[in-house]
Design a protein around this motif. Structure first.
Motif, mmCIF file in Angstrom:
data_model
loop_
_atom_site.group_PDB
_atom_site.id
_atom_site.type_symbol
_atom_site.label_atom_id
_atom_site.label_comp_id
_atom_site.label_asym_id
_atom_site.label_seq_id
_atom_site.Cartn_x
_atom_site.Cartn_y
_atom_site.Cartn_z
ATOM 1 N N GLY A 111 19.289 18.917 -10.776
ATOM 2 C CA GLY A 111 18.895 18.484 -9.435
ATOM 3 C C GLY A 111 18.119 19.523 -8.661
ATOM 4 O O GLY A 111 17.607 19.241 -7.579
ATOM 5 N N SER A 112 18.030 20.730 -9.214
ATOM 6 C CA SER A 112 17.387 21.792 -8.440
ATOM 7 C C SER A 112 15.880 21.830 -8.651
ATOM 8 O O SER A 112 15.335 21.147 -9.511
ATOM 9 C CB SER A 112 17.995 23.146 -8.798
ATOM 10 N N ASP A 113 15.254 22.670 -7.864
ATOM 11 C CA ASP A 113 13.823 22.913 -7.997
ATOM 12 C C ASP A 113 13.619 23.999 -9.041
ATOM 13 O O ASP A 113 14.241 25.049 -8.969
ATOM 14 C CB ASP A 113 13.234 23.359 -6.662
ATOM 15 N N GLY A 146 3.541 2.917 -11.954
ATOM 16 C CA GLY A 146 3.189 3.149 -13.345
ATOM 17 C C GLY A 146 3.701 4.437 -13.946
ATOM 18 O O GLY A 146 3.815 4.558 -15.141
ATOM 19 N N GLY A 147 4.009 5.420 -13.123
ATOM 20 C CA GLY A 147 4.483 6.676 -13.655
ATOM 21 C C GLY A 147 3.405 7.484 -14.367
ATOM 22 O O GLY A 147 3.697 8.411 -15.093
ATOM 23 N N GLN A 148 2.152 7.142 -14.177
ATOM 24 C CA GLN A 148 1.064 7.849 -14.832
ATOM 25 C C GLN A 148 0.569 9.005 -13.968
ATOM 26 O O GLN A 148 0.186 10.035 -14.476
ATOM 27 C CB GLN A 148 -0.117 6.893 -15.067
ATOM 28 N N ASN A 149 0.517 8.773 -12.692
ATOM 29 C CA ASN A 149 -0.049 9.771 -11.808
ATOM 30 C C ASN A 149 1.053 10.624 -11.200
ATOM 31 O O ASN A 149 2.155 10.165 -11.027
ATOM 32 C CB ASN A 149 -0.831 9.079 -10.692
ATOM 33 N N LEU A 157 6.945 17.939 -10.108
ATOM 34 C CA LEU A 157 7.115 16.720 -10.892
ATOM 35 C C LEU A 157 8.604 16.462 -11.095
ATOM 36 O O LEU A 157 9.339 17.367 -11.473
ATOM 37 C CB LEU A 157 6.449 16.871 -12.266
ATOM 38 N N ARG A 158 8.996 15.215 -10.862
ATOM 39 C CA ARG A 158 10.383 14.859 -11.143
ATOM 40 C C ARG A 158 10.506 14.627 -12.650
ATOM 41 O O ARG A 158 9.826 13.765 -13.200
ATOM 42 C CB ARG A 158 10.774 13.595 -10.381
ATOM 43 N N VAL A 159 11.319 15.428 -13.292
ATOM 44 C CA VAL A 159 11.454 15.303 -14.738
ATOM 45 C C VAL A 159 12.921 15.117 -15.107
ATOM 46 O O VAL A 159 13.810 15.602 -14.426
ATOM 47 C CB VAL A 159 10.894 16.539 -15.494
ATOM 48 N N LYS A 160 13.113 14.371 -16.198
ATOM 49 C CA LYS A 160 14.460 14.172 -16.712
ATOM 50 C C LYS A 160 14.360 14.265 -18.231
ATOM 51 O O LYS A 160 13.879 13.325 -18.874
ATOM 52 C CB LYS A 160 14.969 12.794 -16.276
ATOM 53 N N LYS A 165 20.102 17.929 -20.742
ATOM 54 C CA LYS A 165 19.636 16.596 -21.113
ATOM 55 C C LYS A 165 20.153 15.552 -20.114
ATOM 56 O O LYS A 165 21.290 15.651 -19.647
ATOM 57 C CB LYS A 165 20.166 16.273 -22.520
ATOM 58 N N ASP A 166 19.283 14.575 -19.822
ATOM 59 C CA ASP A 166 19.618 13.447 -18.935
ATOM 60 C C ASP A 166 19.909 13.850 -17.495
ATOM 61 O O ASP A 166 20.544 13.099 -16.755
ATOM 62 C CB ASP A 166 20.778 12.616 -19.497
ATOM 63 N N LYS A 167 19.500 15.046 -17.109
ATOM 64 C CA LYS A 167 19.656 15.466 -15.718
ATOM 65 C C LYS A 167 18.263 15.603 -15.116
ATOM 66 O O LYS A 167 17.319 15.969 -15.804
ATOM 67 C CB LYS A 167 20.401 16.807 -15.629
ATOM 68 N N GLU A 168 18.185 15.283 -13.814
ATOM 69 C CA GLU A 168 16.864 15.318 -13.189
ATOM 70 C C GLU A 168 16.609 16.669 -12.524
ATOM 71 O O GLU A 168 17.521 17.291 -11.972
ATOM 72 C CB GLU A 168 16.747 14.185 -12.165
ATOM 73 N N TYR A 169 15.367 17.091 -12.606
ATOM 74 C CA TYR A 169 14.933 18.339 -11.961
ATOM 75 C C TYR A 169 13.585 18.083 -11.285
ATOM 76 O O TYR A 169 12.884 17.149 -11.649
ATOM 77 C CB TYR A 169 14.730 19.445 -12.997
ATOM 78 N N VAL A 170 13.248 18.953 -10.360
ATOM 79 C CA VAL A 170 11.889 18.924 -9.831
ATOM 80 C C VAL A 170 11.176 20.138 -10.425
ATOM 81 O O VAL A 170 11.501 21.280 -10.110
ATOM 82 C CB VAL A 170 11.869 18.970 -8.293
ATOM 83 N N LEU A 171 10.267 19.853 -11.327
ATOM 84 C CA LEU A 171 9.568 20.925 -12.024
ATOM 85 C C LEU A 171 8.285 21.275 -11.266
ATOM 86 O O LEU A 171 7.373 20.472 -11.161
ATOM 87 C CB LEU A 171 9.234 20.476 -13.450
#
Ligand SMILES: [Cu+2]
Length: 206
Positions: A92-94, A49-52, A148-151, A112-118
């Motif tokens: 891609g970084s932390d 679900g992407g909620q938690n 949190l994995r954020v994009k 924008k449109d790149k994933e990070y671990v926040l």
């Protein structure tokens, strides 16, 4: 005929119960089936679900977290805004964001449109991470590191508002996330507030 008083201690007289009506049995069946659906949704929603927060969750010493944030700042700092470092980590970084009374450290510049671990944690009391004007809310708790994995899907200059009352300066606890299109445009130059959605109006944080 005198009205009878019923208490829970005495059984009513006579045959008071009847077998359940068919309609009632159907209702019980439906209700039970729905309970099972909701029961199954809990683990399902966690995974799909992407909620938690299904990212990283671990205990952390606030001092160690602060130290890691300072390391992160030193590594990727590209400028500053009135003394607050602007940090542009590679995709891609932390990414480390520390909350404390009454600031968010540092200013993040993401692509924008790149994933990070926040990573989010607090150095003192509970804070609330709220990314204005988007619908993003997260509790930031001292002693816990949430990754949190954020994009970012929208470029602009966003404000982080603390939405958990944290003390006398709570209303001025505003941070900043800059999302740029493509790689970091110019080292050291702060991105203007006109680049994106409206900036937070004065006294807008509650
Ligand atoms: Cu706060």
């Amino acid at each position: 005929m005198t009205p009878e008083t019923h208490t829970g201690l005495e059984s009513p007289r006579g045959v008071w119960w009847k077998p359940a009506h068919k309609a009632e049995k159907i209702w019980v069946g439906i209700a039970f089936a729905w309970c099972m659906v909701l029961f199954a949704m809990m683990p399902l929603w966690h995974l799909r679900g992407g909620q938690n927060p299904s990212g990283i969750r671990r205990r952390v010493d606030p001092q160690a977290y602060e130290h890691r944030t300072q390391e992160f700042i030193a590594q990727y700092k590209v400028g500053d805004d009135r003394g607050m470092p602007i940090v542009a980590p590679p995709p891609g970084s932390d990414v480390y964001l520390a909350a404390r009374q009454f600031q968010w450290t540092p200013i993040l510049q993401l692509e924008k449109d790149k994933e990070y671990v926040l990573h989010l944690s607090s150095l003192d009391v509970n804070h609330g991470f709220s990314l204005y004007p988007l619908n993003v809310n997260f509790q930031v708790i001292p002693g816990y590191d949430y990754g949190l994995r954020v994009k970012p899907t929208q470029s602009g200059d966003f404000r982080i508002i603390c939405n958990e009352f944290c003390g006398i300066g709570h209303h001025v606890m505003v941070g900043r996330v800059i999302v740029v299109d493509g790689a970091s445009p110019s080292v050291g130059e702060p991105v203007g507030p006109s680049a994106g959605p409206p900036v937070l109006p004065a006294g807008g944080a509650r």
